[in-house]
Design a protein around this motif. Structure first.
Motif, mmCIF file in Angstrom:
data_model
loop_
_atom_site.group_PDB
_atom_site.id
_atom_site.type_symbol
_atom_site.label_atom_id
_atom_site.label_comp_id
_atom_site.label_asym_id
_atom_site.label_seq_id
_atom_site.Cartn_x
_atom_site.Cartn_y
_atom_site.Cartn_z
ATOM 1 N N MET A 1 -20.648 78.727 22.593
ATOM 2 C CA MET A 1 -19.438 78.696 22.882
ATOM 3 C C MET A 1 -18.868 77.445 22.028
ATOM 4 S SD MET A 1 -16.273 78.830 25.704
ATOM 5 C CE MET A 1 -15.408 77.488 25.804
ATOM 6 N N LYS A 2 -18.124 76.903 21.059
ATOM 7 C CA LYS A 2 -17.851 75.762 20.686
ATOM 8 C C LYS A 2 -16.235 76.226 20.462
ATOM 9 C CE LYS A 2 -22.572 75.464 17.686
ATOM 10 N NZ LYS A 2 -22.885 75.072 16.744
ATOM 11 N N GLU A 3 -16.091 74.154 20.993
ATOM 12 C CA GLU A 3 -15.009 74.226 20.055
ATOM 13 C C GLU A 3 -14.859 73.276 19.521
ATOM 14 O OE1 GLU A 3 -12.210 73.419 23.964
ATOM 15 O OE2 GLU A 3 -11.091 72.806 22.704
ATOM 16 N N ILE A 4 -13.980 72.245 18.542
ATOM 17 C CA ILE A 4 -14.065 71.216 17.145
ATOM 18 C C ILE A 4 -12.549 70.061 17.730
ATOM 19 C CG2 ILE A 4 -13.922 70.487 15.401
ATOM 20 C CD1 ILE A 4 -15.666 72.725 14.508
ATOM 21 N N ILE A 5 -12.246 69.682 17.576
ATOM 22 C CA ILE A 5 -11.200 68.458 18.161
ATOM 23 C C ILE A 5 -11.205 67.202 17.623
ATOM 24 C CG2 ILE A 5 -11.097 69.632 21.050
ATOM 25 C CD1 ILE A 5 -11.946 66.417 21.791
ATOM 26 N N LYS A 6 -10.427 67.002 17.425
ATOM 27 C CA LYS A 6 -9.689 66.250 15.684
ATOM 28 C C LYS A 6 -8.956 65.591 15.840
ATOM 29 C CE LYS A 6 -9.597 66.311 10.856
ATOM 30 N NZ LYS A 6 -10.073 64.756 10.333
ATOM 31 N N GLY A 7 -9.415 63.544 15.912
ATOM 32 C CA GLY A 7 -9.357 63.124 15.935
ATOM 33 C C GLY A 7 -8.877 61.894 14.711
ATOM 34 N N ARG A 8 -9.622 60.388 15.418
ATOM 35 C CA ARG A 8 -10.172 59.127 13.304
ATOM 36 C C ARG A 8 -11.032 58.868 13.473
ATOM 37 N NH1 ARG A 8 -9.061 53.534 12.978
ATOM 38 N NH2 ARG A 8 -8.070 54.369 15.052
ATOM 39 N N GLY A 9 -12.148 58.787 12.773
ATOM 40 C CA GLY A 9 -13.098 58.137 12.681
ATOM 41 C C GLY A 9 -12.690 57.057 12.921
ATOM 42 N N ALA A 10 -13.414 55.682 13.882
ATOM 43 C CA ALA A 10 -13.090 54.111 14.075
ATOM 44 C C ALA A 10 -15.036 53.658 13.884
ATOM 45 C CB ALA A 10 -12.498 54.221 15.424
ATOM 46 N N ILE A 11 -16.151 54.361 14.036
ATOM 47 C CA ILE A 11 -17.010 53.653 13.122
ATOM 48 C C ILE A 11 -17.715 55.516 12.545
ATOM 49 C CG2 ILE A 11 -18.873 52.964 14.314
ATOM 50 C CD1 ILE A 11 -16.915 50.816 14.098
ATOM 51 N N LYS A 12 -17.914 55.028 11.352
ATOM 52 C CA LYS A 12 -18.715 56.376 11.074
ATOM 53 C C LYS A 12 -20.013 56.192 11.247
ATOM 54 C CE LYS A 12 -16.899 55.325 6.711
ATOM 55 N NZ LYS A 12 -15.562 55.918 6.582
ATOM 56 N N GLY A 13 -20.287 57.786 10.721
ATOM 57 C CA GLY A 13 -21.621 57.890 11.325
ATOM 58 C C GLY A 13 -22.205 58.948 12.059
ATOM 59 N N ILE A 14 -22.824 59.806 12.237
ATOM 60 C CA ILE A 14 -23.021 61.250 13.226
ATOM 61 C C ILE A 14 -23.729 60.787 14.509
ATOM 62 C CG2 ILE A 14 -23.745 63.638 13.408
ATOM 63 C CD1 ILE A 14 -22.203 63.554 10.104
ATOM 64 N N ALA A 15 -23.380 61.187 15.774
ATOM 65 C CA ALA A 15 -24.671 60.764 16.088
ATOM 66 C C ALA A 15 -24.366 62.045 17.672
ATOM 67 C CB ALA A 15 -23.898 59.888 17.402
ATOM 68 N N GLU A 16 -24.983 62.750 17.770
ATOM 69 C CA GLU A 16 -24.730 63.722 19.357
ATOM 70 C C GLU A 16 -25.670 63.617 20.373
ATOM 71 O OE1 GLU A 16 -26.089 68.019 18.017
ATOM 72 O OE2 GLU A 16 -26.876 66.868 16.104
ATOM 73 N N GLY A 17 -25.205 64.365 21.738
ATOM 74 C CA GLY A 17 -25.983 63.729 22.548
ATOM 75 C C GLY A 17 -24.856 64.594 24.257
ATOM 76 N N GLU A 18 -25.872 64.707 25.232
ATOM 77 C CA GLU A 18 -24.770 65.357 26.071
ATOM 78 C C GLU A 18 -23.277 64.190 26.670
ATOM 79 O OE1 GLU A 18 -25.805 66.104 30.450
ATOM 80 O OE2 GLU A 18 -27.299 65.275 29.481
ATOM 81 N N ALA A 19 -22.299 64.764 26.876
ATOM 82 C CA ALA A 19 -21.055 64.046 27.090
ATOM 83 C C ALA A 19 -20.764 63.464 28.680
ATOM 84 C CB ALA A 19 -19.617 65.258 27.252
ATOM 85 N N ASP A 110 -2.741 65.624 19.376
ATOM 86 C CA ASP A 110 -2.704 67.118 19.919
ATOM 87 C C ASP A 110 -3.163 67.192 21.797
ATOM 88 O OD1 ASP A 110 -4.471 67.169 19.030
ATOM 89 O OD2 ASP A 110 -3.543 69.158 17.539
ATOM 90 N N VAL A 111 -4.853 66.533 21.992
ATOM 91 C CA VAL A 111 -5.605 67.350 23.026
ATOM 92 C C VAL A 111 -5.870 65.999 24.040
ATOM 93 C CG1 VAL A 111 -6.431 69.395 22.685
ATOM 94 C CG2 VAL A 111 -7.221 67.449 21.959
ATOM 95 N N ASP A 112 -6.647 65.650 24.473
ATOM 96 C CA ASP A 112 -6.747 65.256 25.348
ATOM 97 C C ASP A 112 -8.513 65.069 25.504
ATOM 98 O OD1 ASP A 112 -7.505 62.526 27.220
ATOM 99 O OD2 ASP A 112 -6.264 62.914 28.811
ATOM 100 N N PRO A 113 -8.967 64.236 25.036
ATOM 101 C CA PRO A 113 -10.889 64.295 25.075
ATOM 102 C C PRO A 113 -11.538 64.824 26.528
ATOM 103 C CG PRO A 113 -10.128 62.601 23.515
ATOM 104 C CD PRO A 113 -8.801 63.172 23.904
ATOM 105 N N CYS A 114 -10.597 63.494 27.427
ATOM 106 C CA CYS A 114 -11.503 63.558 28.528
ATOM 107 C C CYS A 114 -10.453 65.098 29.374
ATOM 108 C CB CYS A 114 -10.295 62.323 29.360
ATOM 109 S SG CYS A 114 -10.987 60.507 28.556
ATOM 110 N N GLU A 131 -14.023 64.598 13.619
ATOM 111 C CA GLU A 131 -14.222 65.921 14.338
ATOM 112 C C GLU A 131 -15.345 65.972 15.716
ATOM 113 O OE1 GLU A 131 -13.464 69.487 10.576
ATOM 114 O OE2 GLU A 131 -15.459 69.077 11.275
ATOM 115 N N VAL A 132 -14.630 66.299 16.287
ATOM 116 C CA VAL A 132 -16.308 66.281 17.782
ATOM 117 C C VAL A 132 -16.340 68.031 17.744
ATOM 118 C CG1 VAL A 132 -15.938 65.722 19.970
ATOM 119 C CG2 VAL A 132 -14.614 63.359 18.119
#
Lengths: 138, 427
Positions: A1-19, A110-114, A131-132
């Motif tokens: 199951m995937k979900e995408i939420i959108k904010g503003r990029g503050a530091i460029k680059g792509i990273a992934e990991g466990e939240a 519109d969403v709270d990532p927490c 995008e997250v």
């Protein structure tokens, strides 16, 4: 199951990991062990867990004027989050963002990532597009 | 994209040297992270320098290398001693981790003392003035209304934003260094008028007549203030004096992240409730009741009476007036053998105390005037084997608990001096 939420990029680059979700943030003074990256704040929801390599999900900073300095020390000791997701940026987070340099997405209107992201979710932070992407079992 | 002026473009090109260029690069990254559109000119800075403990993370004795890595966030070694900080920005040092003259008294080594002086000497060569205090406003470092400042001391940020109407964000040691070097900071947050309004009202319904009252009121407001809030203080009270307001601002910034607070009718941007809130009203009102005041006191002062041997006054650093009050009270008395009584202040104020005769009176009683630091900055070494610690500053009492197993007592300066004389804390 995937979900995408959108904010503003503050530091460029792509990273992934466990939240690692910290709805009450992490305090500066005596918040993390600067050698191991383990959260030492008493009574913290993730006390005993290391921030190293995680996608740190926080609402904003908390406490200490020199909040960034504690993450700076941890980074110098080789411990830093792989990426950040921050509900609303503040000046302390802004400095930590630059000091640590890991990709960061902030300012969700519109969403709270927490709320949306749960500890253990696999999260991809895109600091270029803002995008997250959240993946979770089930 | 951050818009730059011609002067900023020149700094970014490297016209003022690599140090200022790197500092501005960092400030621009910081502005981009915040979403700021432009920068503002910073004319005042205070900066924690010298041999700060977090510098020990770098395995080097070369201050240029340490400074470059920790403050400038680069592996490139920038030459601090031959590159001046911004001429537009007047930069003074914040508190250090050692007394200006005496390391043995505070349990530190000569090796540390010499390293601290050596690191400070490099900063001095770069154009930083030596003040080493958390109360630079007592020494003429005064950003006035609309002026932009940076500081590593939260109580100072609170003082300048709230009482002087100057503009500064809580942004920590790295950004303060970048700003002091290149003279710029992102025009964002408290640097913009629309972000300086009060969001939460605090009605004073407890005692508000002394420095300790305002110290406890600030501690209580900070405890109750939601994250990101800016308080406005209302109620029927006499406006706090400099010694009182200094305590208030230090303790709000201890228990909360706020660095701005309106006092209705007193502070320049809080002359009326409409001014303070920008006409938007507040989100929530709290009563600072006597019960909340007592709750804070309970958090700050141990309840079981006991012997004491370490008494520390002056958080934030004492004014000359406070030193005078101590001298008048302690004159002709003697503190108990084996008890240490310290008053902390800035070294120029110690000289004023010497010239005024207060230093002799305090030393005759067995006390000491210490400078440029405080117990929480020095760290555990200062308390040695203390059994009971007595403090007249709530910020100090709050943080020192994580540094000692000794009993921690908190009260006004006269009660603290009584404890120094008797060697015990009574209720």
């Amino acid at each position: 199951m995937k979900e995408i939420i959108k904010g503003r990029g503050a530091i460029k680059g792509i990273a992934e990991g466990e939240a690692l979700v910290c709805p009450d943030s992490i305090q500066g003074w005596a918040g993390i062990d600067e050698v191991t990256g383990v959260i030492i704040e008493k009574g913290h929801v993730a006390e005993g867990t290391s921030i190293a390599g995680r996608i740190l999900v926080i609402p904003s900073s908390k406490g200490s004027n020199c909040w960034s300095g504690h993450f700076n020390s941890a980074m110098i000791n080789g411990v830093k989050p792989a990426g950040w997701v921050v509900s609303q940026i503040d000046s302390r987070v802004g400095v930590a963002a630059v000091v640590v340099g890991s990709p960061m997405v902030v300012d969700f209107s519109d969403v709270d990532p927490c709320q949306v992201i749960k500890t253990g979710d696999w999260v991809k932070v895109n600091g270029d597009s803002g995008e997250v992407e959240i993946s979770r079992q089930g | 994209m951050v818009r730059l002026t011609d002067v900023e473009k020149a700094i970014l090109r490297g016209d003022n040297g690599r140090l200022q260029q790197k500092a501005l690069e960092n400030i621009i990254s910081y502005a981009e992270a915040l979403g700021a559109q432009e920068l503002c000119v910073v004319t005042k800075a205070t900066l924690g320098l010298g041999a700060q403990p977090y510098l020990n993370n770098i395995q080097s004795d070369d201050y240029n290398q340490i400074f470059s890595r920790v403050y400038m966030c680069t592996d490139e070694v920038l030459d601090i001693s031959h590159n001046k900080f911004s001429a537009e920005c007047f930069c003074m040092t914040c508190t250090e981790n050692c007394d200006t003259e005496d390391y043995e008294e505070v349990g530190l080594t000569k090796e540390y003392f010499d390293k601290n002086r050596r690191f400070l000497e490099v900063a001095r060569a770069a154009g930083v003035s030596m003040a080493s205090t958390c109360t630079p406003y007592l020494l003429g470092w005064l950003p006035l209304k609309g002026e932009h400042f940076v500081t590593t001391e939260s109580s100072n940020a609170m003082f300048c934003n709230s009482l002087l109407g100057a503009c500064g964000n809580p942004d920590g040691v790295e950004a303060a260094a970048w700003s002091a070097i290149c003279g710029r900071t992102p025009k964002w947050g408290l640097h913009c008028a629309e972000n300086r309004y009060a969001s939460h009202e605090f009605k004073i319904e407890c005692p508000a007549q002394s420095a300790i009252d305002w110290d406890v009121i600030g501690y209580t407001i900070g405890r109750l203030l939601p994250a990101g809030g800016i308080p406005v203080i209302t109620g029927d009270f006499a406006y706090p004096t400099i010694a009182e307001v200094k305590q208030l601002f230090a303790t709000i910034a201890t228990t909360s992240g706020a660095v701005m607070c309106h006092i209705l009718g007193m502070t320049p941007e809080g002359q009326t409730m409409t001014m303070a809130t920008g006409g938007h009203g507040v989100k929530e009102s709290f009563n600072v009741s006597t019960a909340e005041y007592q709750k804070s006191l309970t958090m700050l002062c141990d309840v079981t009476p006991g012997p004491v041997d370490f008494i520390s006054l002056g958080c934030p650093h004492y004014t000359l007036e406070e030193i005078r009050d101590v001298a008048n009270y302690i004159s002709g008395k003697k503190i108990k053998s084996g008890v240490r009584l310290y008053l902390w202040t800035a070294y120029p104020i110690k000289e004023m105390a010497r010239a005024s005769g207060y230093l002799d009176v305090i030393e005759d009683a067995g006390g000491r005037i210490m400078t440029s630091s405080c117990p929480i900055m020095v760290g555990q070494s200062i308390m040695k084997q203390s059994r009971g610690v007595v403090l007249d500053g709530a910020k100090q009492a709050h943080y020192i608990r994580s540094m000692t197993d000794a009993a921690v007592y908190y009260g006004d300066k006269y009660r603290c001096i009584d404890a120094a004389i008797s060697g015990k804390w009574d209720h």
